[in-house]
Design a protein around this motif. Structure first.
Motif, PDB file in Angstrom:
ATOM      1  N   ASN A   1       0.815  -1.221   0.000  1.00  0.00           N
ATOM      2  CA  ASN A   1       0.000   0.000   0.000  1.00  0.00           C
ATOM      3  C   ASN A   1       0.847   1.269   0.000  1.00  0.00           C
ATOM      4  N   MET A   2       1.928   1.253  -0.780  1.00  0.00           N
ATOM      5  CA  MET A   2       2.814   2.423  -0.835  1.00  0.00           C
ATOM      6  C   MET A   2       2.447   3.393  -1.949  1.00  0.00           C
ATOM      7  N   GLY A   3       1.268   3.262  -2.523  1.00  0.00           N
ATOM      8  CA  GLY A   3       0.834   4.209  -3.545  1.00  0.00           C
ATOM      9  C   GLY A   3       1.276   3.792  -4.935  1.00  0.00           C
ATOM     10  N   SER A   4       1.294   4.768  -5.835  1.00  0.00           N
ATOM     11  CA  SER A   4       1.633   4.517  -7.238  1.00  0.00           C
ATOM     12  C   SER A   4       3.060   4.963  -7.529  1.00  0.00           C
ATOM     13  N   ALA A   5       3.684   4.263  -8.471  1.00  0.00           N
ATOM     14  CA  ALA A   5       5.080   4.556  -8.799  1.00  0.00           C
ATOM     15  C   ALA A   5       5.200   5.672  -9.825  1.00  0.00           C
ATOM     16  N   PHE A   6       4.257   5.743 -10.792  1.00  0.00           N
ATOM     17  CA  PHE A   6       4.395   6.657 -11.932  1.00  0.00           C
ATOM     18  C   PHE A   6       3.309   7.730 -11.904  1.00  0.00           C
TER      19      PHE A   6
END
Length: 1004
Positions: free
Chosen positions: A804-809
């Motif tokens: 659940n660390m969010g989105s990379a791009f």
């Protein structure tokens, strides 16, 4: 009475008549006789010598090596405009002035010959085909041309320049050899790995980024049905002016593969074989069993209730899951022919083994090609038939990711020989999972083509082409009842099976006209193309089996389907589409100095919306051979110097499904009617009557050059390409539409760059030679707009990270594709076990979420350098390849450096991070630049002069992926950098390896 006497009497009678005329008429007639007749006589005297000075030269032109007739050879009188071409049987006839001394003979792929005329006016010309002249031939869409006549950005790679050693895919033959073409196999030596290709940057948000492939004229050819050893040349149409002839499938460039064919002459037999093995280069450094136990005391300080789950073993899970593979490749070919017919047959057997356990691939490819001439050589027929039988076990890259997460003190087996499983584990023993699972596929490919060409008249040909491609596949999966996941999930055996069948048919008809008149040369093409596609599939799955004996072969034995429980079901589907095109092209050459190529394709697809069924794709390119101008010094610096300018419009329809423009139906919710729930059908997709292809407009400026003496040659290209009408799923207005999304054309993207190809002959003498070739490319990408209706799309964050660390791009207008978007690392808060990041107050470049662009995973620069050396019978090839100006997100470190994973395992470098919490930031972004010693091959050609039946023999040894120079801390920086999500160093992986090869090549 003789004719002479009759003539004399006739003349006397006419003179008598003149004397009988009136005086004024007699004066005029006398004037006519005394003046006009002599004048006419003088003209006749002048004409007869002129007629007497002409003579007719006839003859036949053949290949000096195999004596086959050569067609379309240009025959020209030296220093004049008189010219003709040979017919299909090699014959020619030309009327020349009596004082003609020399005729010049020229043809693509042959040395130009100058022949002196003697007493005999019947000539037999044998033209010599040299390596240099072969290099001068470039394959273009629907034909070939001389390299000197090319006005577009085209790269042609011949067999002698292919990458050496163990090659899984045909496209690996040219990796690093074509400027702007990026070929990546992110799984390295995985025998089931597939290469991804991208030319001149990403130019789509949804469609395919791979270039369009044509094999022996078959559009959409399947590279999986082709052995690398059967490839003769690969030509890449890099710019829009070259690719526009392929219309809606040319936006990503076009790759034209030409396979080997027989030549007339003595029969030849060839056997090529090599064996290779893969040696893993680098596994992630996780805690060993000793380090794991030693860290227990440290971990207990912050986690007092922790109890070490010591399995009592010391297991290197990476070694357990790996083996030393040995792969073999055998190729046998036979060819023969006469001047009327040729035939070549080839068989390739490839037994490829992988590093990972239970991973292999077995392929048997066959290929038959033939040519036949008839009707006094006016009719020529060419044919190809190829089959491929493929059987493989899928690679499961998750087992290596799970190996990182596996407690190193756990054993592989229990004392009784059964698999060890920890009841608290959520993933299970990765070795057991792999051995208790069957996951594979059997595929049959068959394709064939035939082309008939008829000489309608001199310089005009008509051709008909038919091609057929068919693919049949059976996929299977079975996980045994005793498998850990099968037991804890209550599956008691899990089986599935699917079949698929697809084909496509191509019908093409063309007219070719070629004419040379003095300094003018014209080549014209007109054609029609029809291609239809069909695919269908069926799948079934079931669970809860009473025995493993049936595996995936008796799905009905499972209990789940009959009970209606989850995990069992049936499915099937079918789709079809059609593509129709009319196309034409003209190539004009004036005096070998001024070149013009223009093409136009009008194409229609059933995939498009009703309002945009047809598209128009024009192209024009100009060439100026400056080196042939009179103002250039005759013996100056340049032997050849050509300026090129091209413009072309191409399309991309690969992101559109067969029915994406239509409102399709599917089962929906049920409603209660008369105490019974009745199922319904409803719309499953919003229709879009305006759906159309992505449109790319491209400009290309290029220079081809060769310095005097041929020691240095190359090309430089500058390009600018803009893709409009980008395909993307957008939010739909509801109402008036039913569903929340709709596939629309909504944006623009730009790519600009420069490409360089340089060839150097550094040393060339009788004993030693050293040649060098260099390729370089730079590309800059920009997303210009994303609009739907009157609104502009907001930035889109994509690729969800673990934990659940969010989105990379972040994809955003005004930015390039591949931007990493996240927080900026500042420090560690050890006391509170937290990451400290910069805020907007500290860094104004940060947004309201305290984030910004922290890197980009798409490389801007690529380079390749090949050195070829030979000394006597020894030869050596050294190939280096590099990728530059990009970043990598080390997801493996992002997850596995966290000491909170201690209950399982983590990377040793996690010991240096003082906290144990998950957070995505630029802390895990690294520079990905690298240079690889990609290939080193050494060979020896055996002297076969005293061996009766052996014509040639060569032995060689090769090493691939030998050295990597990089600052990247992960396994290997050579990862997936194509597409919309480039530069992700994943947790699940296939081991990178050095490949060592021994091979032999024999000719009989």
């Amino acid at each position: 009475m003789t004719g002479s006497n009759l003539g004399q009497r006739s003349l006397l009678n006419r003179l008598k008549l003149v004397n009988q005329l009136p005086r004024h008429m007699k004066r005029r007639t006398t004037c006519y006789i005394h003046f006009c007749f002599p004048a006419l006589f003088v003209l006749l005297l002048a004409a007869f010598p002129a007629l007497a000075q002409n003579k007719t030269v006839t003859g036949k032109v053949t290949d000096a090596k195999d004596n086959r007739a050569l067609e379309a050879v240009t025959v020209i009188v030296k220093d004049s405009k008189l010219a003709t071409q040979t017919r299909s049987d090699g014959s020619f006839s030309i009327s020349v002035p009596a004082n003609t001394k020399y005729l010049n003979f020229s043809a693509i792929g042959y040395e130009t010959q100058q022949v002196q005329l003697g007493a005999s006016l019947t000539l037999a010309i044998a033209m010599v085909q040299t390596e240099k002249s072969i290099e001068d031939v470039v394959v273009i869409g629907y034909g070939v041309t001389r390299k000197t006549d090319v006005t577009s950005a085209i790269t042609s790679v011949k067999e002698k320049d292919f990458n050496k050693g163990a090659v899984i895919s045909p496209m690996s033959l040219v990796q690093g050899k074509v400027p702007g073409l990026v070929i990546v196999n992110s799984n390295g030596t995985d025998p089931n790995g597939q290469s991804s290709m991208q030319l001149r940057g990403v130019s789509t948000l949804k469609g395919s980024t791979s270039p369009f492939v044509v094999i022996d004229g078959v559009p959409g050819g399947n590279l999986n049905n082709l052995s690398p050893e059967d490839v003769e040349s690969i030509d890449v149409l890099r710019d829009g002016s070259a690719a526009a002839i392929y219309g809606t499938r040319g936006s990503n460039g076009v790759i034209i593969v030409t396979t080997k064919r027989a030549k007339s002459g003595t029969a030849s037999f060839n056997y090529d074989s090599y064996v290779y093995t893969d040696i893993p280069k680098k596994f992630p450094a996780v805690l060993t069993a000793e380090q794991y136990r030693a860290y227990a005391d440290v971990y207990k300080r912050t986690n007092p209730t922790f109890v070490l789950n010591d399995g009592g073993a010391s297991t290197d899970w990476f070694k357990v899951l790996s083996k030393t593979p040995v792969s073999q490749v055998h190729n046998f070919s036979v060819s023969s022919g006469t001047d009327k017919s040729t035939i070549r047959a080839a068989v390739s057997i490839r037994n490829l083994d992988g590093i990972a356990i239970s991973t292999w691939r077995k392929i048997v490819n066959t290929r038959l090609s033939f040519t036949q001439k008839a009707l006094d050589n006016k009719l020529s027929i060419q044919g190809n038939i190829a089959t491929s039988f493929l059987n493989y076990l899928n690679s499961d890259n998750t087992i290596y990711g799970d190996a990182m997460d596996r407690n190193p003190t756990f054993p592989v087996f229990n004392p009784d020989g059964s698999y060890f499983e920890d009841p608290l584990d959520s993933k299970g023993n990765p070795y057991a999972r792999r051995m208790q699972t069957e996951d594979g596929e059997r595929i049959k490919h068959i394709n064939g083509s035939v082309k008939a060409t008829l000489d309608l008249m001199p310089n005009l040909k008509a051709s008909g082409f038919f091609a057929f491609q068919r693919r049949d596949a059976i996929s299977y999966y079975y996980q045994s009842r005793d498998a850990f996941l099968s037991r804890i999930n209550g599956q008691n055996g899990n089986a599935s099976r699917s079949t698929s069948f697809s084909y496509d048919r191509t019908f093409e008809y063309t007219l070719d006209y070629n004419k040379r008149l003095g300094k003018h040369s014209l080549s014209a093409l007109a054609g029609y193309s029809y291609q239809d596609f069909m695919s269908e599939d069926f799948n079934a799955s079931n669970r809860n089996f009473l025995t493993d004996a049936f595996s995936y072969n008796n799905l009905g034995a499972g209990q789940a389907f009959a009970a209606g429980t989850a995990g069992a079901g049936l499915g099937s589907g079918k789709s079809s589409s059609t593509l129709i095109a009319f196309f034409g092209r003209g190539i004009y050459n004036y005096n070998e100095k001024y070149l013009l190529t223009a093409s136009l394709r009008r194409e229609g697809s059933s995939k498009f919306g009703i309002n945009h069924k047809w598209g128009l794709f024009p192209a024009v390119s100009l060439g100026w051979r400056i080196s042939r101008e009179s103002f250039m010094p005759e013996k100056g610096l340049f032997e050849d110097l050509k300026l090129r300018l091209g413009y072309g419009v191409t399309g991309n329809q690969e992101g559109i499904g067969a029915y994406n423009s239509l409102a399709t139906l599917s089962t929906g919710a049920s409603f209660l009617w008369d105490n019974t729930f009745v199922p319904t059908y409803g719309a499953s997709r919003n229709p879009n009557p305006d759906l159309r292809w992505e449109k790319k407009t491209e400009y290309n400026l290029g220079i081809d050059f060769a310095l005097r003496g041929g020691k240095v040659s190359g090309s430089i290209d500058l390009y600018s390409r803009e893709t409009s009408d980008l395909l993307l799923d957008a939010t739909a207005p509801v109402p008036s539409l039913i569903h929340q999304t709709i596939l629309v054309n909504l944006g623009k993207m730009r790519n600009r760059g420069v490409e360089l190809a340089l060839n150097l002959k550094l040393i060339e003498n009788k004993k030693f030679s050293w040649t060098n070739s260099l390729t370089f490319s730079y590309n800059d990408n920009l997303l210009q707009s994303v609009t739907y209706g009157a609104s502009t799309s907001a930035p889109v964050d994509h690729y969800s990270l673990p934990q659940n660390m969010g989105s990379a791009f972040r994809r955003e207008v005004g930015q390039p594709i591949g931007n990493f978007y996240g927080k900026v690392f500042k420090d560690f808060d050890v006391q509170n076990n937290k990451w400290i990041f910069y805020t907007q107050a500290e860094d104004p470049a940060l947004d309201a979420q305290n984030k910004k662009i922290i890197g980009n995973g798409m490389p801007k620069m690529f380079a390749g350098m090949s050195n070829n050396l030979s000394y006597g019978r020894f030869d050596m090839t050294v190939f280096l390849r590099g990728t530059f100006m990009f970043d990598l997100l080390n997801i493996m470190d992002l997850v596995y450096t966290n000491r909170a994973r201690y209950s399982n395992n983590f990377l040793q470098k996690g010991l240096d991070i003082p906290i144990s919490s998950y957070a995505y930031s630029n802390y895990f972004i690294e520079k990905g630049d690298f240079v690889k010693l990609d290939n080193l091959t050494m060979g020896y050609t055996i002297n076969t002069g005293k061996i009766k039946y052996l014509k040639k023999a060569r032995v060689y040894a090769s090493g691939q992926n030998l050295l990597t120079f990089t600052k990247f801390s992960g396994r290997d920086p050579d990862i997936q950098v194509n597409g919309l999500e480039p530069g992700l160093a994943m947790m699940n992986f296939y081991p990178r390896a050095t490949t060592l090869t021994l091979g032999i090549s024999l000719g009989f």
